[in-house]
Design a protein around this motif. Sequence first.
Motif, PDB file in Angstrom:
ATOM      1  N   LEU A 242       5.598  -3.376 -11.417  1.00  0.00           N
ATOM      2  CA  LEU A 242       6.080  -3.779 -10.101  1.00  0.00           C
ATOM      3  C   LEU A 242       5.288  -4.985  -9.611  1.00  0.00           C
ATOM      4  CD1 LEU A 242       6.191  -0.231  -8.470  1.00  0.00           C
ATOM      5  CD2 LEU A 242       8.094  -1.479  -9.520  1.00  0.00           C
ATOM      6  N   THR A 243       5.944  -5.839  -8.855  1.00  0.00           N
ATOM      7  CA  THR A 243       5.258  -6.952  -8.196  1.00  0.00           C
ATOM      8  C   THR A 243       5.025  -6.575  -6.738  1.00  0.00           C
ATOM      9  OG1 THR A 243       7.334  -8.004  -7.553  1.00  0.00           O
ATOM     10  CG2 THR A 243       6.414  -8.605  -9.711  1.00  0.00           C
ATOM     11  N   GLN A 244       4.314  -7.428  -6.016  1.00  0.00           N
ATOM     12  CA  GLN A 244       4.033  -7.118  -4.620  1.00  0.00           C
ATOM     13  C   GLN A 244       5.335  -6.929  -3.840  1.00  0.00           C
ATOM     14  OE1 GLN A 244       3.912  -9.291  -1.461  1.00  0.00           O
ATOM     15  NE2 GLN A 244       3.371  -7.355  -0.485  1.00  0.00           N
ATOM     16  N   SER A 245       6.359  -7.673  -4.189  1.00  0.00           N
ATOM     17  CA  SER A 245       7.617  -7.561  -3.445  1.00  0.00           C
ATOM     18  C   SER A 245       8.422  -6.318  -3.834  1.00  0.00           C
ATOM     19  CB  SER A 245       8.470  -8.817  -3.658  1.00  0.00           C
ATOM     20  OG  SER A 245       8.784  -8.975  -5.024  1.00  0.00           O
ATOM     21  N   THR A 246       8.111  -5.704  -4.978  1.00  0.00           N
ATOM     22  CA  THR A 246       8.870  -4.520  -5.399  1.00  0.00           C
ATOM     23  C   THR A 246       8.029  -3.239  -5.364  1.00  0.00           C
ATOM     24  OG1 THR A 246       8.376  -4.902  -7.752  1.00  0.00           O
ATOM     25  CG2 THR A 246      10.410  -5.869  -6.886  1.00  0.00           C
ATOM     26  N   LEU A 247       6.798  -3.333  -4.831  1.00  0.00           N
ATOM     27  CA  LEU A 247       5.898  -2.167  -4.804  1.00  0.00           C
ATOM     28  C   LEU A 247       6.543  -0.946  -4.153  1.00  0.00           C
ATOM     29  CD1 LEU A 247       2.274  -3.316  -3.799  1.00  0.00           C
ATOM     30  CD2 LEU A 247       3.060  -2.373  -5.983  1.00  0.00           C
ATOM     31  N   HIS A 248       7.352  -1.174  -3.131  1.00  0.00           N
ATOM     32  CA  HIS A 248       7.910  -0.057  -2.359  1.00  0.00           C
ATOM     33  C   HIS A 248       9.350   0.273  -2.770  1.00  0.00           C
ATOM     34  CE1 HIS A 248       4.342  -0.139   0.175  1.00  0.00           C
ATOM     35  NE2 HIS A 248       4.480  -1.437   0.234  1.00  0.00           N
ATOM     36  N   ASP A 249       9.787  -0.286  -3.910  1.00  0.00           N
ATOM     37  CA  ASP A 249      11.167  -0.067  -4.353  1.00  0.00           C
ATOM     38  C   ASP A 249      11.366   1.251  -5.089  1.00  0.00           C
ATOM     39  OD1 ASP A 249      11.651  -2.515  -3.278  1.00  0.00           O
ATOM     40  OD2 ASP A 249      12.265  -3.500  -5.141  1.00  0.00           O
ATOM     41  N   VAL A 250      10.276   1.888  -5.518  1.00  0.00           N
ATOM     42  CA  VAL A 250      10.407   3.144  -6.256  1.00  0.00           C
ATOM     43  C   VAL A 250       9.986   4.309  -5.373  1.00  0.00           C
ATOM     44  CG1 VAL A 250      10.016   1.987  -8.473  1.00  0.00           C
ATOM     45  CG2 VAL A 250       8.087   3.037  -7.272  1.00  0.00           C
ATOM     46  N   ALA A 251      10.420   5.508  -5.734  1.00  0.00           N
ATOM     47  CA  ALA A 251      10.114   6.715  -4.956  1.00  0.00           C
ATOM     48  C   ALA A 251       8.763   7.268  -5.401  1.00  0.00           C
ATOM     49  CB  ALA A 251      11.218   7.760  -5.152  1.00  0.00           C
ATOM     50  N   TRP A 252       7.706   6.803  -4.760  1.00  0.00           N
ATOM     51  CA  TRP A 252       6.348   7.235  -5.097  1.00  0.00           C
ATOM     52  C   TRP A 252       6.138   8.698  -4.726  1.00  0.00           C
ATOM     53  CZ3 TRP A 252       3.304   4.300  -8.020  1.00  0.00           C
ATOM     54  CH2 TRP A 252       3.509   2.913  -8.048  1.00  0.00           C
ATOM     55  N   LEU A 253       5.279   9.377  -5.476  1.00  0.00           N
ATOM     56  CA  LEU A 253       4.823  10.700  -5.064  1.00  0.00           C
ATOM     57  C   LEU A 253       4.141  10.572  -3.698  1.00  0.00           C
ATOM     58  CD1 LEU A 253       3.239  12.200  -8.312  1.00  0.00           C
ATOM     59  CD2 LEU A 253       5.446  12.753  -7.296  1.00  0.00           C
ATOM     60  N   ASP A 254       4.278  11.617  -2.877  1.00  0.00           N
ATOM     61  CA  ASP A 254       3.724  11.566  -1.522  1.00  0.00           C
ATOM     62  C   ASP A 254       2.243  11.205  -1.523  1.00  0.00           C
ATOM     63  OD1 ASP A 254       6.230  12.355  -0.782  1.00  0.00           O
ATOM     64  OD2 ASP A 254       5.691  14.441  -0.382  1.00  0.00           O
ATOM     65  N   GLY A 255       1.494  11.772  -2.456  1.00  0.00           N
ATOM     66  CA  GLY A 255       0.055  11.552  -2.488  1.00  0.00           C
ATOM     67  C   GLY A 255      -0.345  10.135  -2.837  1.00  0.00           C
ATOM     68  N   ASP A 256       0.566   9.376  -3.451  1.00  0.00           N
ATOM     69  CA  ASP A 256       0.244   8.006  -3.862  1.00  0.00           C
ATOM     70  C   ASP A 256       0.618   6.961  -2.816  1.00  0.00           C
ATOM     71  OD1 ASP A 256      -0.755   8.939  -6.231  1.00  0.00           O
ATOM     72  OD2 ASP A 256       0.803   8.113  -7.513  1.00  0.00           O
TER      73      ASP A 256
END
Length: 170
Positions: free
Chosen positions: A135-149
């Motif tokens: 992921l790049t800085q612009s796509t960091l939030h594009d995936v469904a991260w685990l809550d703890g991460d």
Amino acid sequence: GHCSAPQSTRHLQTRSSSRPSGSADARLVVAAAVVDRLSHPTRLLAARRSYPAKLAGRWELPGGKVDPGEAATGALHRELAEELDLVVQLGPTVPGPSNGDWPIPGNWLLRVYLAVPRQGSVPRPGSSHDQVRWLTQSTLHDVAWLDGDRAVIGALDLLFRSGPGDSGVS
């Protein structure tokens, strides 16, 4: 199996200085923020869980539990080799709010290290993951991260924006 020790002190705030490491109530998990380079990183490795079922399809920073008597960094190298066939060079930790660690659900503490793949080492998903993605800085939030991460990803977002001179942590 895990022996269940009395949990009476679980709710007390323990400082790492007052207890030997390994006997703190919260159990330690380590993870790697694998980046393309330690200074001015531009890419972050995300791994998608395929197991267990309740976590399948969610993305995480790769890592795992620290075994009793095992060094945190040793555990991280072991987990990365087991899970992703990945060999890394570890950098500094990504400082969290709880004595440098990140509280995560289930009374665990997450310790996150920046890491870079060693020359020629390419991450390959194993039994715990079905996909890895840079992921790049612009796509960091594009995936469904685990809550703890999620909080860690927020800190990494700041790191990607700020570069090495400013950790982005006040």
